[in-house]
Design a protein around this motif. Structure first.
Motif, mmCIF file in Angstrom:
data_model
loop_
_atom_site.group_PDB
_atom_site.id
_atom_site.type_symbol
_atom_site.label_atom_id
_atom_site.label_comp_id
_atom_site.label_asym_id
_atom_site.label_seq_id
_atom_site.Cartn_x
_atom_site.Cartn_y
_atom_site.Cartn_z
ATOM 1 N N TRP A 192 0.921 -1.348 -0.072
ATOM 2 C CA TRP A 192 -0.091 0.029 -0.059
ATOM 3 C C TRP A 192 0.984 1.407 -0.118
ATOM 4 N N THR A 193 0.462 2.259 -0.895
ATOM 5 C CA THR A 193 1.257 3.428 -0.884
ATOM 6 C C THR A 193 0.312 4.796 -0.922
ATOM 7 N N HIS A 194 0.875 5.727 -0.068
ATOM 8 C CA HIS A 194 0.009 6.954 -0.128
ATOM 9 C C HIS A 194 1.044 8.006 -0.261
ATOM 10 N N ASN A 195 0.656 8.899 -1.476
ATOM 11 C CA ASN A 195 1.368 10.116 -1.702
ATOM 12 C C ASN A 195 0.478 11.294 -1.674
ATOM 13 N N VAL A 196 1.243 12.357 -1.087
ATOM 14 C CA VAL A 196 0.614 13.777 -1.286
ATOM 15 C C VAL A 196 1.528 14.693 -1.860
ATOM 16 N N ARG A 197 1.144 15.669 -2.501
ATOM 17 C CA ARG A 197 1.726 16.723 -3.494
ATOM 18 C C ARG A 197 1.211 17.808 -3.342
ATOM 19 N N ASP A 198 1.681 18.743 -2.220
ATOM 20 C CA ASP A 198 0.888 20.161 -2.173
ATOM 21 C C ASP A 198 1.978 21.193 -2.866
#
Length: 733
Positions: free
Chosen positions: A407-413
């Protein structure tokens, strides 16, 4: 963060680093001088090797001649980067990887990503400002994303706003064929992976100074060691800083780096590693020339400007600070199962940046318009989390299986500040010096572009003797939220994509391998250039498909690779009428890549690599680009060179050349940049005196002082660097 605040943070980080350097250089870490040797590689230690190191130390203290049971040791790295055997594993897929190791990075005086991987077939620079202030690269004709295409230690996606320092890296890897199965949202062309230096079983202390003929002077220190009852703890600190130096008179500035890696092996089942680096720049940027308006469907390409003449001014400062933090933990559950957890954060901050470009210039008089975009407090933040479970099983003979589920979670702000612009008269032949420009506004409006994805993936790698098979799939659930410029309404995009991948590697003989792969991915479509109506806006991702097949041979001093690839991806272009950067059909890339390395004798090696490319844009709705070549994509590029290295005398020499054929200046194919060839040479000397190792590296890039356009990207020309002579002195204490 204000410029003053960024300098305070930099000072604090450097002070902390110098404190750690002092501690690590102390006798408790340095141990015995007889154990000192050059440690430039990735280091690291397993629990077994740490325990062995402790046993050796105890044996020396006791004066015993007995030694513990031997353990396997890694082979020494070669001095040259090389294309490795196509690999396959449960996470990466079928990957063709070129590794530039620590010795190669040092011998070539590499100071940025392009310096490191410029000899890899298909790699090209797209930086239009010169001086390698940013890592702007393309692989296989495709420009890499600044938020997803650059990775730290195979995991954390880096917010790559300023050039990545090399002093704290033990190797740089160009991975082709790696796609969605491992990295999720990523470019189908390739990934640039940076592997940080780590503490080894033997402590190290070194200092270095690099300078060039244009005023560069950067000092660095590298200290590492292990401690604990079984040397189960490891720390390595890298520091660098000084005058940036620039071949453009009146440009240049300063940069710094403070980095630390830590390792802990509490048992033979568990391990934890931590990466930290902070680096920054305060430099003056050049003003590139924009493309002129087309006349009767053609654009006149100007003569190549003198790269040593500053067209902007002392106000064109770029202040940037970046910080990367990454942690990885592993635990062997037994029965062939291993649990891996990763988390990290990458931040790029530009408190101040005045971006100048020159347009509408008269080719006779040189008079034109300089547009300055005043960037204030621009911030990009990447967040990353990954958890996966691996299982390895052997069934006797040559049959084995590796299964991974994760499982992977990425956030780009991205805060996307709306930056004001200033226009001034400028002359490209006789530049007007403006000491100052109007001050930045006290505050600006932010129109945030934020996106995130949550992925689930599974893959299986089956080994059947000489045949290895891979199959896998990743489910990507992507969401973006952006704020419209005029209405300030939130615009949301939601996508869910199933990205399959498959491949094989067949070892026909011990010296011949055949490989093939197929993968689908979701890649970011790019960020709008500064000179567009929707500047810095981040486009939503688009599907991409890649197919590749090839072979590799090795033996009798000869190593060769030959591969064919086909990539189909979304095409983001700037509309010449509306000046809006947006998706506009697709591009189809088909190419042949080859490399060869020939060991002519024990000290002399010949290396070469080349790429043949056929690229075509397909856009039914836009006849101005349909069927035409994409910009800045040569149909042939290559490199070749000789390297001599004598272990006995300590002398080394190298000479090589990089060649790029003509390229189109824009998607409409309205002009052509001529091809060019750049010759680079270098020499090195290694000597041991008084128990210390001294290394000198002298390099001359663009030895023939060729003046050329290095790129045409985002409606602007980039000019290559002139002849650049650099010298590095290194002492291993």
């Amino acid at each position: 963060m204000t410029p003053t605040a960024s300098r305070i943070v930099a000072a604090r980080v450097l002070l902390l680093g110098f404190g750690l350097t002092t501690v690590l250089s102390a006798p408790a870490f340095a141990q015995s001088a007889s154990r000192q040797r050059l440690i430039t590689g990735c280091g690291g230690s397993t629990y077994a090797s740490a325990r062995r190191a402790k046993e050796l130390a105890d044996a020396r203290k006791a004066g015993s001649r007995a030694t513990p049971a031997p353990v396997a040791r890694a082979n020494a790295q070669t001095a040259q980067g090389e294309a490795e055997r196509p690999s396959i594993d449960a996470a990466n897929g079928v990957v063709t990887k070129t590794t530039i190791n620590s010795e190669a990075l040092q011998s070539s005086n590499s100071q940025n990503s392009y310096d490191a991987i410029k000899d890899v077939p298909g790699v090209q620079q797209t930086d239009t400002r010169g001086g390698a202030i940013t890592d702007s690269l393309q692989i296989r004709g495709i420009k890499l994303s600044s938020t997803t295409s650059y990775r730290l230690d195979g995991g954390l996606p880096i917010a790559n706003n300023i050039a990545m320092p090399i002093e704290d890296k033990c190797r740089v890897e160009a991975l082709k064929g790696a796609g969605a199965l491992e990295f999720g949202i990523a470019s189908p062309a390739g990934i640039v992976n940076y592997v940080m230096k780590r503490a080894s079983d033997i402590p190290n202390t070194s200092i270095a100074l690099v300078g060039n003929g244009y005023g560069q002077s950067i000092g660095s220190a590298d200290v590492g060691g292990r401690f604990g009852s079984y040397d189960q703890f490891g720390v390595r600190v890298s520091l660098a800083g000084g005058e940036y130096g620039s071949f453009t008179r009146g440009a240049g500035g300063t940069r710094y780096l403070a980095a630390m890696t830590g390792d802990w092996q509490p048992s033979d089942r568990a391990s934890l590693q931590l990466d930290f680096e902070q680096f920054g720049i305060d430099v003056i940027e050049q003003a590139p020339l924009q493309l002129l308006k087309a006349v009767n469907g053609k654009i006149t390409v100007p003569n190549v400007p003198d790269p040593t003449v500053l067209l902007s001014g002392p106000w064109a400062n770029n202040i940037g600070v970046a910080q990367n933090v990454f942690a990885r933990g592993k635990y062997d559950l037994g029965g062939g199962f291993q649990l891996v957890a990763e988390a990290g954060r990458s931040e790029g901050n530009r408190p101040t940046r005045n971006v100048a470009q020159i347009s509408a210039y008269n080719l006779v008089t040189g008079k034109g318009t300089m547009t300055i975009t005043q960037v204030t407090n621009q911030e990009t933040v990447n967040g990353y989390q990954d958890v996966h479970l691996k299982n390895h099983a052997e069934f006797g003979g040559d049959v084995a299986n590796d299964f991974t589920v994760g499982w992977t979670h990425n956030v780009r702000d991205f805060n996307n500040p709306q930056n004001p612009q200033v226009q001034l008269v400028q002359n490209i032949y006789h530049p007007i010096l403006y000491p100052t420009i109007p001050a930045h506004p006290a505050s600006v409006i932010d129109l945030p572009n934020n996106d995130w994805d949550t992925d689930y993936y599974a893959s299986d790698n089956l080994t059947l003797g000489h045949l290895r098979l891979l199959g896998g799939v990743r489910q990507v659930s992507y969401t973006s939220d952006s704020v419209a410029a005029k209405t300030f309404k939130h615009l949301r995009t939601v996508q869910s994509v199933l990205a399959p991948a498959g491949g094989f590697v067949f070892d026909m003989t011990r010296s011949l391998s055949v490989y093939g792969s197929y993968l689908q991915s979701l890649e970011e479509s790019g960020q709008a250039p500064v000179n567009t109506a929707n500047a810095y806006s981040v486009l939503p991702p688009a599907r991409a498909t890649q197919r590749e097949i090839g072979l590799r041979t090795s033996g009798n001093g000869l190593t060769t690779t030959l591969g064919y690839f086909s990539i189909n991806k979304g095409n983001a272009t700037t509309d010449p009428v509306t000046n809006i950067f947006a998706l506009n059909g697709t591009i189809d890339y088909q190419g042949l890549e080859s490399t060869a390395s020939v060991r002519l004798d024990r000290n002399l090696t010949f290396n070469t690599g080349a790429q043949l490319m056929r690229a075509r844009q397909d856009s039914i709705d836009d006849p101005t680009i349909n069927g035409k070549m994409p910009e800045n994509t040569p149909n042939f590029s290559g490199s070749a060179g000789f390297a001599y290295r004598s272990v006995v005398s300590g002398l080394g020499f190298n000479v090589g050349a990089n060649y790029f054929k003509l390229r189109q200046i824009n998607p409409q194919d309205q002009g052509v940049l001529p091809g060019y060839m750049v010759v680079n040479t270098g020499a090195s000397y290694v000597a041991r005196m008084g128990g210390r190792r001294y290394t000198l590296n002298l390099n001359m890039n663009n030895a023939l002082n060729k003046r050329y356009f290095s790129t045409s990207s985002s409606n602007a020309f980039g000019v290559g660097a002139p002849r650049l002579i650099s010298l590095t002195t290194r002492v291993d204490l």
